[in-house]
Structures are given as C-alpha cells and as structure tokens.
Scaffold this motif. Structure first.
Motif, PDB file in Angstrom:
ATOM      1  N   LYS A 103      34.868  37.974  39.617  1.00  0.00           N
ATOM      2  CA  LYS A 103      35.612  37.574  38.416  1.00  0.00           C
ATOM      3  C   LYS A 103      35.264  38.492  37.248  1.00  0.00           C
ATOM      4  O   LYS A 103      36.154  38.946  36.519  1.00  0.00           O
ATOM      5  CB  LYS A 103      35.294  36.119  38.045  1.00  0.00           C
ATOM      6  N   GLU A 131      37.736  41.311  35.374  1.00  0.00           N
ATOM      7  CA  GLU A 131      37.894  41.324  33.918  1.00  0.00           C
ATOM      8  C   GLU A 131      37.572  42.700  33.354  1.00  0.00           C
ATOM      9  O   GLU A 131      38.281  43.210  32.480  1.00  0.00           O
ATOM     10  CB  GLU A 131      36.987  40.269  33.289  1.00  0.00           C
ATOM     11  N   LEU A 172      42.647  38.202  38.489  1.00  0.00           N
ATOM     12  CA  LEU A 172      42.084  37.995  39.826  1.00  0.00           C
ATOM     13  C   LEU A 172      42.847  36.896  40.556  1.00  0.00           C
ATOM     14  O   LEU A 172      43.044  35.800  40.024  1.00  0.00           O
ATOM     15  CB  LEU A 172      40.610  37.615  39.729  1.00  0.00           C
TER      16      LEU A 172
END
Length: 262
Positions: free
Chosen positions: A62, A66, A72
């Motif tokens: 994750k 980012e 995602l």
C-alpha cells in the motif's frame, strides 16, 4: 489556402497532443493490480472484524503504491495461481510472501527483498525429545502449506510422507489432531499463529533450528522489468524516509535486519 492548411495542421497537432496527454495520464493513473493469498499471517491475512486484508506485506505494498502514485487494487487468489496470472497479464504483480528461488526466477522478476525468513519445525508437545532437528524427520509424516518452499524441502526428506494444506494453520491443526509428526513452515508465520492462539501454543513446541535462510520479495512478469524497477524505487524511498522501518516494527516488534535497509 496555405494559411488554412497551416491552421488545420496546428489544430490537428493540438488535438493529437491533447489526446496523447489524456492517454498518458490515464495510463499513469491505471490501478496497480496486485494478487495475494491472504492466509499467510503476519504478511497478508483477513481482519476478522472488518473483513479487509491486513498484514506486513499488505501495509508495505500500500505504501509502495502510494509512493508510485498508483491506486492499489488487491485481488485474493490461490497461492499457486498467482505466478500464472502474472505471466498471463491478468495481474501486474504478486505480493504473497514469495521466497526468492532460482526456479521462480526463471518465470518472474523479483523486487529487492523485504524480509529474511527461514524454515522451522513444529512438533506436538512431548515429541521434542524424539524430533530435535531436520535429520530426525526421515520417514516421518510431515504437514506443509501447498506451493511453498516448505513443501519443496519436505519432499527431499528421505522416506517422509508429506501432506499438503491450503494454509499453514490447517497444517498445524493436522499436527494437533495427531495426524502427523511435524509441520515444516516459515518461522515468522508459525510464531505469529502461536502468538494468536494460546491453545495451539500449549500443545506444540516450536523448535529453534533453521533449515534455510529465505529472502522474501514481490514478483512481476519477466517481460515487465520496468514495473519491477518502479517498485524497487518506491521501496528505496520508504527505506530512506523511515516508513519501511515503521511498518516492520509494527508487525514484528523489532527493527529490520541491516541488510534489508540497503
């Protein structure tokens, strides 16, 4: 006439540039499709309260997405189906506790490692005197998770009868049920399962010996080195700004090995 043609050419050029830019932006904004088999705590597993995926590797991918500026999209699938899905292009990458092995390296690209693990033995309480290490597993009944390095290792033990299960938890339950002599599994996973289930911990003994030292990495298609490079760049950024260390500490209660921070 020349002016009109020039204006039309200019308009066409502007339109082409606009369309190309729009396509480029759309491409850059495309979700990062990542498959995982969320039955591998503490790396990836389902939160019983929220129903969402959680774990060390989930938090890491994750943060990487980012850092890459990508949305995602996580997809649950069987562990042994992930690499074929990557090769076929159904998904972009796999994040499911993949050990770096030469055999897998023939089919996929590995990112830089994010965890160092090893195979250990779990036996029923009272059996630790008869089974002290891997040499004592010859001719024994062994339970493992299917499609893992544990299965590969167990199959090489002389005379061993190997039973496979969809996850490590089921393999341990088979041991507690008296249906096998030992479970071979990754150390952090076994530790986590026992820490979360006192009943299993009270009925078993986790032997300290390590058979192998595995490095875990995420995987991409062999023909998609560009994505692998971008994932590596994102991971390096997380290591540099302290995010990697923070996520590691959250799930393992200690700092990562120095080699992982390089």
């Amino acid at each position: 006439m020349t002016t009109l043609i020039s204006r039309r050419a200019a308009v066409a050029g502007m339109l082409s540039a606009f369309l190309f830019g729009a396509v480029g932006s759309a491409s850059a904004a495309e979700p990062l499709r990542v498959a995982t088999n969320a039955v591998f705590p503490p790396f990836e597993f389902y939160d019983s309260k929220t129903g969402g995926m959680q774990g060390y590797e989930i938090d890491l991918i994750k943060a990487m997405a980012e850092a890459m500026g990508r949305e995602l999209k996580l997809e649950q699938m069987g562990f042994d189906a992930i690499i074929p899905a990557i090769i076929s292009g159904t998904i972009d990458a796999g994040a499911s506790g993949f050990s770096i092995t030469p055999e897998r390296g023939k089919r996929v690209n590995f990112t830089m490692p994010f965890y160092q693990s090893g195979l250990t033995i779990l036996v029923a309480k009272g059996s630790e005197g008869a089974i002290k290490g891997f040499d004592d597993l010859k001719g024994k009944k062994i339970s493992v998770q299917i499609g893992t390095t544990s299965q590969t290792f167990a199959k090489k033990i002389e005379g061993a009868e190997v039973s496979t299960f969809n996850n490590a938890g089921d393999a341990i339950l088979n041991l507690v049920g008296g249906n096998c002599d030992a479970v071979i599994n990754d150390k952090p996973v076994t530790d986590y399962i026992l820490s979360q289930n006192k009943s299993l911990a009270e009925k078993t003994v986790h032997l300290p010996v390590l058979a192998t030292a595995d490095n875990f990495a995420m995987v991409t298609a062999k023909n998609n080195k560009a994505l692998c490079d971008k994932m590596n760049a994102a991971m390096k950024k997380l290591k540099a700004d302290g995010t990697f260390d923070k996520i590691y500490q959250k799930w393992f209660g200690r700092a990562p090995e120095p080699e992982l921070l390089q």
